[in-house]
Scaffold this motif. Structure first.
Motif, mmCIF file in Angstrom:
data_model
loop_
_atom_site.group_PDB
_atom_site.id
_atom_site.type_symbol
_atom_site.label_atom_id
_atom_site.label_comp_id
_atom_site.label_asym_id
_atom_site.label_seq_id
_atom_site.Cartn_x
_atom_site.Cartn_y
_atom_site.Cartn_z
ATOM 1 N N ASP A 60 0.792 -1.231 0.000
ATOM 2 C CA ASP A 60 0.000 0.000 0.000
ATOM 3 C C ASP A 60 0.824 1.280 0.000
ATOM 4 O OD1 ASP A 60 0.973 -0.052 2.565
ATOM 5 O OD2 ASP A 60 -0.965 0.234 3.556
ATOM 6 N N HIS A 61 2.163 1.181 -0.048
ATOM 7 C CA HIS A 61 2.973 2.395 -0.043
ATOM 8 C C HIS A 61 4.359 2.113 -0.625
ATOM 9 C CE1 HIS A 61 4.027 0.478 3.847
ATOM 10 N NE2 HIS A 61 5.239 0.878 3.520
ATOM 11 N N ILE A 62 5.079 3.206 -0.924
ATOM 12 C CA ILE A 62 6.468 3.140 -1.372
ATOM 13 C C ILE A 62 7.284 4.076 -0.503
ATOM 14 C CG2 ILE A 62 8.060 3.490 -3.299
ATOM 15 C CD1 ILE A 62 5.694 3.031 -5.188
ATOM 16 N N ASP A 63 8.411 3.594 -0.007
ATOM 17 C CA ASP A 63 9.268 4.374 0.887
ATOM 18 C C ASP A 63 10.589 4.716 0.211
ATOM 19 O OD1 ASP A 63 7.456 4.319 2.979
ATOM 20 O OD2 ASP A 63 8.354 2.529 3.899
ATOM 21 N N ILE A 64 11.052 5.942 0.459
ATOM 22 C CA ILE A 64 12.395 6.365 0.070
ATOM 23 C C ILE A 64 13.176 6.649 1.343
ATOM 24 C CG2 ILE A 64 13.753 8.126 -1.140
ATOM 25 C CD1 ILE A 64 11.403 8.485 -3.046
ATOM 26 N N ALA A 65 14.436 6.216 1.372
ATOM 27 C CA ALA A 65 15.273 6.415 2.558
ATOM 28 C C ALA A 65 16.701 6.672 2.113
ATOM 29 C CB ALA A 65 15.210 5.190 3.468
ATOM 30 N N ARG A 72 2.487 1.089 -11.196
ATOM 31 C CA ARG A 72 3.533 1.833 -10.503
ATOM 32 C C ARG A 72 4.888 1.207 -10.796
ATOM 33 N NH1 ARG A 72 3.014 0.477 -4.040
ATOM 34 N NH2 ARG A 72 3.688 -1.689 -4.095
ATOM 35 N N SER A 73 5.920 2.029 -10.728
ATOM 36 C CA SER A 73 7.290 1.569 -10.881
ATOM 37 C C SER A 73 8.188 2.539 -10.129
ATOM 38 C CB SER A 73 7.694 1.500 -12.358
ATOM 39 O OG SER A 73 7.669 2.794 -12.942
ATOM 40 N N TYR A 74 9.408 2.096 -9.844
ATOM 41 C CA TYR A 74 10.358 2.979 -9.170
ATOM 42 C C TYR A 74 11.761 2.463 -9.388
ATOM 43 C CZ TYR A 74 9.404 -0.588 -5.580
ATOM 44 O OH TYR A 74 9.212 -1.780 -4.913
ATOM 45 N N ALA A 75 12.721 3.395 -9.323
ATOM 46 C CA ALA A 75 14.124 3.044 -9.553
ATOM 47 C C ALA A 75 15.008 4.208 -9.161
ATOM 48 C CB ALA A 75 14.360 2.684 -11.029
ATOM 49 N N ARG A 76 16.296 3.935 -9.029
ATOM 50 C CA ARG A 76 17.297 4.985 -8.880
ATOM 51 C C ARG A 76 17.854 5.336 -10.234
ATOM 52 N NH1 ARG A 76 21.500 2.861 -5.034
ATOM 53 N NH2 ARG A 76 22.613 4.722 -5.706
ATOM 54 N N TYR A 117 5.233 7.507 0.047
ATOM 55 C CA TYR A 117 4.158 7.760 -0.909
ATOM 56 C C TYR A 117 3.067 6.732 -0.607
ATOM 57 C CZ TYR A 117 2.105 8.780 -5.564
ATOM 58 O OH TYR A 117 1.274 9.146 -6.593
ATOM 59 N N GLN A 118 1.954 7.219 -0.073
ATOM 60 C CA GLN A 118 0.862 6.336 0.332
ATOM 61 C C GLN A 118 -0.029 6.072 -0.877
ATOM 62 O OE1 GLN A 118 0.671 5.211 3.692
ATOM 63 N NE2 GLN A 118 -0.753 3.716 2.811
ATOM 64 N N ILE A 119 0.084 4.881 -1.458
ATOM 65 C CA ILE A 119 -0.638 4.535 -2.674
ATOM 66 C C ILE A 119 -2.091 4.174 -2.373
ATOM 67 C CG2 ILE A 119 -0.691 3.010 -4.674
ATOM 68 C CD1 ILE A 119 1.772 4.755 -4.635
ATOM 69 N N ASN A 120 -2.289 3.282 -1.422
ATOM 70 C CA ASN A 120 -3.613 2.824 -1.015
ATOM 71 C C ASN A 120 -3.941 3.356 0.376
ATOM 72 O OD1 ASN A 120 -4.566 1.053 -3.187
ATOM 73 N ND2 ASN A 120 -2.782 -0.208 -2.691
ATOM 74 N N PRO A 121 -5.215 3.403 0.732
ATOM 75 C CA PRO A 121 -5.583 3.928 2.054
ATOM 76 C C PRO A 121 -5.067 3.035 3.174
ATOM 77 C CG PRO A 121 -7.502 3.003 0.939
ATOM 78 C CD PRO A 121 -6.401 3.038 -0.070
ATOM 79 N N PRO A 166 -11.641 5.082 2.081
ATOM 80 C CA PRO A 166 -11.050 4.701 0.796
ATOM 81 C C PRO A 166 -10.492 5.864 -0.004
ATOM 82 C CG PRO A 166 -13.452 4.595 0.703
ATOM 83 C CD PRO A 166 -13.082 4.790 2.140
ATOM 84 N N TRP A 167 -10.869 7.073 0.344
ATOM 85 C CA TRP A 167 -10.386 8.268 -0.350
ATOM 86 C C TRP A 167 -9.064 8.769 0.217
ATOM 87 C CZ3 TRP A 167 -9.768 12.265 3.043
ATOM 88 C CH2 TRP A 167 -10.434 12.142 4.272
ATOM 89 N N ARG A 168 -8.670 8.339 1.404
ATOM 90 C CA ARG A 168 -7.421 8.829 2.007
ATOM 91 C C ARG A 168 -6.259 8.003 1.455
ATOM 92 N NH1 ARG A 168 -6.606 12.193 6.261
ATOM 93 N NH2 ARG A 168 -8.716 11.864 7.054
ATOM 94 N N ALA A 169 -5.904 8.328 0.214
ATOM 95 C CA ALA A 169 -4.847 7.605 -0.495
ATOM 96 C C ALA A 169 -4.226 8.570 -1.490
ATOM 97 C CB ALA A 169 -5.431 6.382 -1.210
ATOM 98 N N ASN A 170 -3.116 8.119 -2.110
ATOM 99 C CA ASN A 170 -2.499 8.908 -3.168
ATOM 100 C C ASN A 170 -1.977 10.253 -2.638
ATOM 101 O OD1 ASN A 170 -1.749 9.079 -5.902
ATOM 102 N ND2 ASN A 170 -3.544 10.308 -6.403
ATOM 103 N N TYR A 171 -1.107 10.186 -1.634
ATOM 104 C CA TYR A 171 -0.533 11.386 -1.021
ATOM 105 C C TYR A 171 0.830 11.053 -0.431
ATOM 106 C CZ TYR A 171 -2.218 9.287 3.366
ATOM 107 O OH TYR A 171 -2.444 8.435 4.423
ATOM 108 N N LEU A 172 1.567 12.095 -0.018
ATOM 109 C CA LEU A 172 2.879 11.925 0.595
ATOM 110 C C LEU A 172 2.783 12.202 2.093
ATOM 111 C CD1 LEU A 172 5.168 13.796 -1.980
ATOM 112 C CD2 LEU A 172 4.327 11.445 -2.052
ATOM 113 N N HIS A 173 3.097 11.239 2.880
ATOM 114 C CA HIS A 173 3.197 11.342 4.335
ATOM 115 C C HIS A 173 3.645 9.965 4.825
ATOM 116 C CE1 HIS A 173 2.416 12.632 8.440
ATOM 117 N NE2 HIS A 173 1.863 11.453 8.646
ATOM 118 N N LEU A 174 4.654 9.958 5.508
ATOM 119 C CA LEU A 174 5.435 10.951 6.229
ATOM 120 C C LEU A 174 6.474 11.578 5.298
ATOM 121 C CD1 LEU A 174 6.033 8.349 8.972
ATOM 122 C CD2 LEU A 174 4.615 10.329 9.382
ATOM 123 N N VAL A 175 6.707 12.881 5.440
ATOM 124 C CA VAL A 175 7.788 13.568 4.752
ATOM 125 C C VAL A 175 8.732 14.115 5.827
ATOM 126 C CG1 VAL A 175 8.436 15.438 3.191
ATOM 127 C CG2 VAL A 175 6.312 14.146 2.787
#
Length: 301
Positions: free
Chosen positions: A34-39, A119-123, A48-52, A58-67
């Motif tokens: 349900d999320h992707i983390d950068i560290a 979704r996808s992610y990479a360096r 990045y909170q993908i799913n609630p 169900p609407w509390r999704a698709n946002y950044l927290h914790l920053v």
């Protein structure tokens, strides 16, 4: 729990020449259901909170927290008591329309949910990390309209493609770039901010310590008002006498379709800061050409 393989994209390790890499503090990215983390080597950078996180919202999704600030302090707030619908760094609108009919309010979650579609992610070679997501905006309030709907009466009416980029910290601070591209999936889709003199909606930033904050733009001090305030290209949120670890300044520059956006809803209280696009009047969205919103954020040490 078995997580589908496509949700767990591996981390690509590349040679980089950024300051953060040279200092031995590279970024990493990992994904969960349900999320992707950068560290980095010192700790978390953002989520990045993908799913609630709570299925009852169900609407509390698709946002950044914790920053996080470079010091490790968490600078965003989610579901604060004063505005429970605020959710870190987010993008939403009070008015969502199909054929002139209001079909939802993404700000507070009325008749809207977000459906992850990829979704996808990479360096990257410069040491930055990029997350790319595709999200469908779904409404249950399109009844009576000549649009496709599922058996349960749900309609996907908006396609969002978002790219989030984070760079390794430098002596200037932590740099984050957000790009949100919107395309209509059915005819006659339009979006708008709140239907009042505020017209708030769009890219929004809920930081802590808002009541202790000064705001400037191009070295000119700004004062929050109920209505939008005109700024220059970049807005600085300054925190005098902040506790140890809290950033001195957060700079944000917003663009719409490549053009700097100068209309902001500013609050010097416990509330959000908002690049108020498009404002009160609904703006149509095209199916062929994306409407692109961007925010460049620099969190100073």
């Amino acid at each position: 729990m078995n997580i589908p393989r496509f949700l767990l994209v591996g981390i690509t390790v590349l040679t980089a020449a950024s300051c953060g890499e040279q200092d031995g503090n590279p970024l990493s990215v990992t994904g969960a259901a349900d999320h992707i983390d950068i560290a980095d080597n010192y700790g978390p950078v953002l989520r990045y909170q993908i799913n609630p996180p709570d299925k009852t919202e169900p609407w509390r999704a698709n946002y950044l927290h914790l920053v996080y600030a470079p010091s490790g302090a968490v600078i965003t707030e989610n579901a604060p008591g004063d505005h429970i619908h605020h959710r870190g760094i987010f993008w939403s609108w009070r008015g969502l329309f199909i054929g002139g009919k209001r079909v939802g309010d993404a700000w507070v979650g009325d008749h809207i949910r977000y459906v992850p579609a990829g979704r996808s992610y990479a360096r990257r070679a410069d040491g930055s990390v990029t997350i790319e997501t595709t999200t469908l905006w779904r409404t249950d309030a399109a009844g009576g309209l000549d649009v496709p709907a599922s058996r349960t009466g749900l309609t996907d009416f908006l396609k969002e493609e978002t790219r989030l980029t984070v760079w390794p910290d430098t002596e200037k601070g932590r740099r984050i770039h957000i790009r949100v591209a919107l395309r209509a999936l059915v005819p006659n889709v339009a979006i708008a901010g709140s239907d009042n003199e505020k017209g708030y909606g769009g890219l929004s930033f809920r930081f802590g310590r808002g009541e202790k904050m000064l705001v400037t733009s191009d070295d000119k001090t700004l004062t929050a008002t109920p209505e939008p305030v005109l700024t220059n290209d970049s807005v600085s949120f300054i925190f005098p006498d902040a506790p140890t670890g809290w950033p001195e300044t957060i700079d944000i520059a917003c663009r719409v379709n490549g053009t700097p956006w100068h209309s902001w809803i500013l609050r010097q209280e416990a509330s959000m800061q908002n690049c108020a696009w498009p404002g009160r009047t609904p703006v149509p969205l095209s199916a062929e050409t994306a409407t692109v919103l961007e925010a460049e954020i620099l969190i100073h040490p």
